[in-house]
Design an enzyme around this catalytic site. Structure first.
Site: not given
Lengths: 681, 681, 681
Positions: A156, A315
């Site tokens: 991320e 995710e």
């Protein structure tokens, strides 16, 4: 259409997710139980090592990979593949203690202390050196492991660093950008305003919160520099894998429509793209369908970063998201539907963060497949297992591709420029919201609309919508003209073409860079309305749109006027226009109206373009993926009522039943995946 | 009344504004076009050099003024005069890079970095030295230029600096203030509370955000010191012009009712005053009339800083204001009306920021006369040109003066003390709002009310309103007593006379310093109401006022009770009183009521004072300027309906038509300027 | 029951408060008048020296106590006793100037500057040394003064210091806590999550705002360390008095339910406890009764810190509180009632901050007995005098004790853990509010309920309510089991037993640590509702409770199901259960419902426990204190209407009249204190 299977060895879609056995190495019983439960849940893939730097290198220079190899071996032996991550997202405590300059500096100039994650200086040579050592060791040791599917870089990624080193690199970057000519920069940033001319690149600083935040050109260039610098960092990681394991693809996990990084620049360095999806299910501000329409937009945005192949959902959570204002449980069936949405949009995976909840630590309450309870008989575990079964039933669709003839134009630097611009309304610009709201009108009618750059090749498109294109990149105007000239239908809105890439206003009339010729109008004034202000637009056929937030006062050139303002000092002035240009048409909507009201105009454009529209009941989502011979129609019902949907005949892969009627009933939260022969192209 | 023309050479009112040719030196075509358009718009004056330090001194010690001379010459040749600004408001990048201590330090003790404007340490010897060099050169070179009207010092001055040097000067200032006697300071600041006694001036620090913010005396003295220090800095600039060009007046541009600086102290150093006016036109919280009533208050406040001559409107915008929450366009006609309001209040100019929009830079979207479009055929340009014509039509009124027999008492340090005081309500003190609301009741009836210091000579006044005079300055009580003794009518409110200039509470009863004798009451308790609480005041004639926010419980001495509380434990206690004192009367209103309800009392006072009241329709504003033989009645209609206004006979200068009836119809957003013979005084 | 008179020499209750003659030493007339007025007001005790460091030691090393002795002598001569405070709460300016490290460092790592109070580094050796010198001198000089009642340590202690020294002491503390074994710490804090393992204690930092805030175990341990460190500091002060003046008790003044310090740890070091009570009287969010119910909770919380003797109300104000959002006056009679509430709850004092208002300084507008007006004829002074009389009339009740058979379990570290935990709802956890709301249901029925630790000896209790016991301390589960086994009735709620003392989630099902056996249920899911979401609970008898915020999905083991969910996917699932365990019962309420609705369940428990319930009219408060032979029933009417209350016969000490009927009429804001013979125990 050719199928592009990402991982044929895994036999269809990936199912699994982040797995952190590092936390349980002293509990072999749990590690064993994990594999038993994974198989029960239909897991065929896990992601390892996302935050394992301190496990790989517990003490500086001392490495430990045996535990990882043992885990990978054991998983592979059970048919479970591995995505292996580099651990650059979180520093070991010893690293920060020994080398404080590896930590990020915030906008106030203060160096972060050790803690959290995403806390790195992208420029730090020490950080790059240290992660490079780990990466080389990972590549050498695991690059040829038969269970290895993919490298996963960091986590991320995003965030600005204001340290002295980054400031220096910013100056070097600017030197290159402006040919080492400070006067070019002064001209581009219009520094004579407020007497802010630089006489030397050495005088330039990042936009520290207590420093220079008043030069728009600097602000947007700092964002671009941060993207450049992050990508430069990523390349130091990726280079190693490209060199040592050219056969293994590389990805990183994005975060929906992040402000922090121009994902298009990062995607260029990747083999495939992936993202982490955390919508606020069942919130109290919108219906579930609306929430999931936004999520579909994010799927399509990510997909569009690398449109030639499927992407991965890297995710998601099977239950509650950690750290939301309200951590509400997903209702039964909703998880299955959200997973199927990912597949419908073009993902070839459903992966979770994470397999088993950690006992302690920051995200200890984030929903995982296995709860602290530790058993396989929970509702959540059962729903995950059902997703596993579902993915196997539709596995033939893996590698098939969505198609589209419509596009929404979105640029990161336009967004930065617009959101930071001191014009219009402080709270009402709502660029992202407006993009999604326009996109959703097409989504509601089953029109698959891509999300692309203003510089993208639009030759495959018939209809293009370009909302609030405030900043034009160097090639944008020419690209749009070419598109329309060649028969394309383009729609732009208020706040189009005000500034160039350096935030210099165009002179001679907005929209600038020649776009006033394309649209046949000039915007003379931008009127910003207070929240309670309203105006309207009247059309010849009696249609009336309500105007709020923004209204431009137009001078009409070659364009045909379709709608005019209903009130105020620009009453009867043009508000919606259409300009024929070459083979195509350029529409201009000068005011903000609810996208739902704009449908009459969109419908006209789709009809002109020959793009089909579906009649979907409220709350039902539709996508199509195309294989070599077959197409797969996905229907998702986001409501708690049954819905009758008009369908084409085929076979519903979820039930295995043939679909022989033109109408299919979807259960509450129900879905269908209908395979049928592809029509001749 | 004698006329005081500021600039006879300019032939009436000034029209024009900030002009930044520095940004366009590479575009001679634009510079030429500017002059053509200026003449078209009736511009006779521009302000040059406001942010030109880096143009004057692009490299330290190398100066460049030829470009300016060329511009001034060319303008003068076309009949356009120049206001020339010192460039101290924005530092060149080289200055900050070479001498970091010239930059301001914020309340947290952190030094600002280069950027923005208004970022100077007022104490910095280097800053003073460097700006002094520029100022001397400007004075020498342009002081005798025939086009030069006025020196303009810096820009919108204000702001606190907490650097070590300012801290040291604060201590020196305190030493002088308290006769180098630390015990005097301890006594004045009541430092034994919380055991905060100082034993040495060296221990005192400014109120850093992480330091001493709990001594009220220190807090208010820091504000006074900042004013003293800014004025001290301004004097270093002004001194040069007084010495080298004594024939040229000096001003600086204020910012409505700024908290940052006691404008009265700054005004003492100036030849004339000016200000920058940026109301939030057409907002959604109030009517346009209400917005403009506030603006009228600000005009009058600024005018009162130097009441013996006209002032200047130094900046305004013909269209949108940069950086507002909602940057709404002024509706057609409103700009003309706002300009006429300035003239009506006593301004002898209408000047804009700015002539031409900058292409880039912080305020690139701030409304200017010439837009990025670049042409003279826009609505905004046309409206500016109409203002130019209008000013010529009424030019004979330049130099005439407003008159007034009423005053509102306002002090900067009272405001600081009250707003920072930990009493009453955190959110409900609303000192400025209360001042304006009271003032507006007189404004609504055409009663011209000045805004003056509590120390001002009140001998010219008949009626004085003193809202929330919480802090009394040393001479205030005596001044007010003298005023009433001599026949004046005074009205004070709750929260009067609680503390002295050092924030020491008066002992023996509020209002202190002898004012309880003047009003004939003592306030025993201050009751602070919650927002939903209400009380009332009953009068003998049945009138009822509604009470909110504050109610003082009074002990009545010599005063006559006019109104009593309607409810609660102080029911039937005195709420409104009148005390005859010498030749005059002192009214006390012990509770907060809506000013509109107080009109019955104001009317009584005006009648007693023999001050006339006009009957104006809702939304119509009235002012009068007086020349040697003529008076000019200004009527402005801030509504979108026509309004019939009772007028005296004369000639409407806007139309050139005689006014022969006693009633005049004003168009929507219409106005009249009626010249008539002054009545015998 | 035995009476425990704290200060027999003072003859009953203490009345008086903080007295700051330091501010008036140059006004002997005022000091004299103070004593005259004190006697008039029935004052028998003052607190001296709370902020007198700079008066004791105006210059480093030079001491001055004569002034204090003179004051104490003079007071004592007039029958007024002294509580003498150590002055550690506010530093002299010279101390901070000479030794900057005595000042506190905030969470951002920035050292405070001199100013305010509560600004000390608890660890600073210099601070400890310097205050120790003062304390020794105070003890030596005044320890045997006949007027001295009590030592008062510092003032309203609390606050975290993040300085390097405190950080180092934190590491040492952790070393001791984890046996110098960093792996124990890693395990307890689950640092492998995000790869945050420490390899050395030296790497650990406090949770700086720009540092490590993502380890729940660290966060809660930092809170515990701060408590430990503050108490360690307090012990350095207390030790001196215990050594030099063992006959004089020691206290410090707490602040209701402060987050800043675990008061239970501090109370262990004290002879008796006290607190400062500042409710927001007459606010607009709740009735006065509701405000005062909260205050009663705080009284009981403080009382429970040292349940074996009466406590002191160390500060309150007779009129307005300084620094509230709205500083509203207490209505006539309310002060008397609030004072009586303190006595009813077990306080043996009514003390004010402060006797006389300071002229200047931070709290110059805080309500005091003597106002700036300076006279004894104000309403406030009269009401204080009436309190003085009242306390004399009921003085025989001093030393009597409240009794209770019910308890609410509250722990500081549970609160810290829960409030900081990233689960459930950000804004809806409301631990304190929930505790008070549950407690209030018992209070409304006159059931005296103590507030105790989860580790407390519960053998004297019959009914225990344990709200949101998220974190279990090591002995808690065993303690609760023992309680129920022995016949106790226990009620716990959602969010019970999730984590251990280190914030590690229990494995194998919540509530953990064996509590699932006690309650006979396992909580499988926590559903967090949005504010507009609702569910319900149905009972067999038709009762319906409304559910909001939280609902756990239960697996039922041995428990009996009393109520089930009314809606949603867990409809018909258990929501309220009862498990028979040993001689007692353990109730579990899995969802949040309004406490008022829970009364049916509480009533059932009280009945089972044989605890009596009173029938009180709305707005009437009841307490009982028990002496050797008598009991005292306190009835307080918090409404503005008269209330008829069922009472037992006796004598009303306030009026001196016998109470012979079973029903007593209380006036608006009225009260009764009925003495009667204690029933046989």
């Amino acid at each position: 259409m050719e199928k592009r299977c990402l991982f044929p060895q895994a036999g269809g879609f990936l199912h699994g997710g982040d797995y952190n056995p590092d936390q349980w190495l002293d509990r072999p019983d749990i590690l064993k139980e994990d594999i038993r439960l994974m198989k029960l849940a239909g897991v065929n893939c896990v992601t390892l090592g996302v935050f394992s730097w301190v496990m790989y290198e517990p003490v500086e220079g001392q490495f430990s990979f045996d535990w990882l190899e043992e885990i990978m071996d054991r998983l592979y032996a059970e048919g479970i593949y591995t995505i292996l991550s580099t651990p650059s997202a979180a520093h070991p405590a010893w690293l920060d203690a020994a080398y404080p300059t590896v930590m990020m500096v915030k906008a106030n100039g203060e160096r972060n202390r050790h803690g959290g994650r995403g806390n790195s200086c992208w420029s730090s040579p020490k950080y790059r050196e240290k992660i490079g050592i780990i990466d080389r060791k990972l590549a050498s040791r695991f690059g040829s492991h038969p269970g290895l599917l993919l490298w996963h870089i960091s986590n991320e990624v995003g965030g600005e660093c204001f340290c002295p080193l980054c400031a220096e690199r910013f100056r070097e970057y600017l030197g290159r950008r402006f040919d080492q000519d400070i006067q070019k920069l002064n001209q581009a940033w219009w520094t004579p305003f407020w007497g802010h001319c630089y006489s030397d690149f050495a005088q330039i600083e990042p936009p520290y919160s207590n420093g220079e935040t008043s030069i728009p050109g600097l602000l947007v260039e700092w964002k671009r520099f941060t993207t450049w610098n992050i990508v430069d960092f990523l390349k130091t990681e990726i280079r190693i894998f490209k060199e040592l394991t050219p056969q293994i693809p590389v990805t990183l996990n994005f975060m929906s429509f992040s402000q922090k990084l121009d994902y298009r620049e990062a995607a260029k360095e990747l083999s495939l793209v992936s993202w982490d999806s955390y919508p606020a299910f069942h919130n109290d501000q919108e219906t579930l369908y609306e929430t999931m329409a936004k999520t579909a937009f994010h799927h399509v945005l990510i997909r569009s970063l690398k449109p030639e192949k499927p992407y991965l959902l890297m995710e998601c959570t099977p239950s509650v998201v950690h750290g939301m204002p309200y951590n509400k449980q997903k209702r039964p069936g909703v998880h299955r539907l959200a997973c199927l949405q990912a597949i419908a949009c073009g993902s070839d995976s459903v992966l979770y963060f994470q397999w088993r909840k950690n006992r302690g630590g920051h995200e200890q309450h984030h929903g995982a497949v296995v709860d602290h309870l530790g058993t396989g008989d929970t509702r959540i575990f059962r729903e995950v297992s059902e997703v596993g079964s579902m993915l196997r039933r539709i596995s033939e669709a893996a590698g098939s591709m969505p198609g589209s003839g419509a596009a929404l134009l979105v640029d990161w630097d336009n967004r930065w420029a617009l959101n930071e611009g001191r014009l219009a309304g402080e709270q009402t610009k709502n660029y992202e919201k407006t993009c999604i709201a326009l996109w959703k009108e097409f989504f509601r009618r089953g029109v698959e609309m891509n999300v692309v750059s203003t510089e993208a090749d639009l030759s495959g498109c018939r209809v293009v919508v370009a909302p609030m294109m405030y900043m034009l990149r160097p090639g944008t105007a020419a690209n749009l003209k070419r598109f329309v000239e060649n028969g394309g239908l383009l729609l732009a809105t208020y706040l189009t073409g005000y500034v160039d890439e350096h935030q210099l206003c165009y002179m001679g009339g907005f929209p600038g860079d020649g776009l006033s010729a394309l649209f046949g109008v000039i915007s003379e004034e931008l009127d910003t309305l207070y929240p309670s202000d309203r105006n309207g637009i009247r059309f010849a056929d009696g249609t009336h749109w309500e105007v709020y937030d923004y209204a431009e006062v137009l001078r009409v050139g070659s364009a045909e006027v379709l709608g005019v303002y209903a009130e105020d000092y620009y009453q009867d002035g043009a508000a919606v226009t259409c300009n024929t240009y070459g083979q195509g048409k350029a529409y201009y909507v000068a005011a903000r109206v609810a996208p739902a009201q704009m449908w009459t105009l969109f419908e006209r454009m789709l009809k002109e373009a020959g793009l089909p529209v579906k009649c979907l009941p409220e709350g039902v989502e539709y996508h199509q993926r195309r294989g070599e011979k077959d197409v797969y129609d996905f229907y998702l019902n986001w409501t708690t009522q049954a819905r009758d949907v008009p369908v084409a005949e085929g076979e519903d892969l979820l039930t295995g039943h043939p679909v022989t009627e033109n109408m299919l009933r979807l259960d509450p939260y129900g879905a269908a995946v209908i395979r049928r022969l592809a029509p001749e192209e």
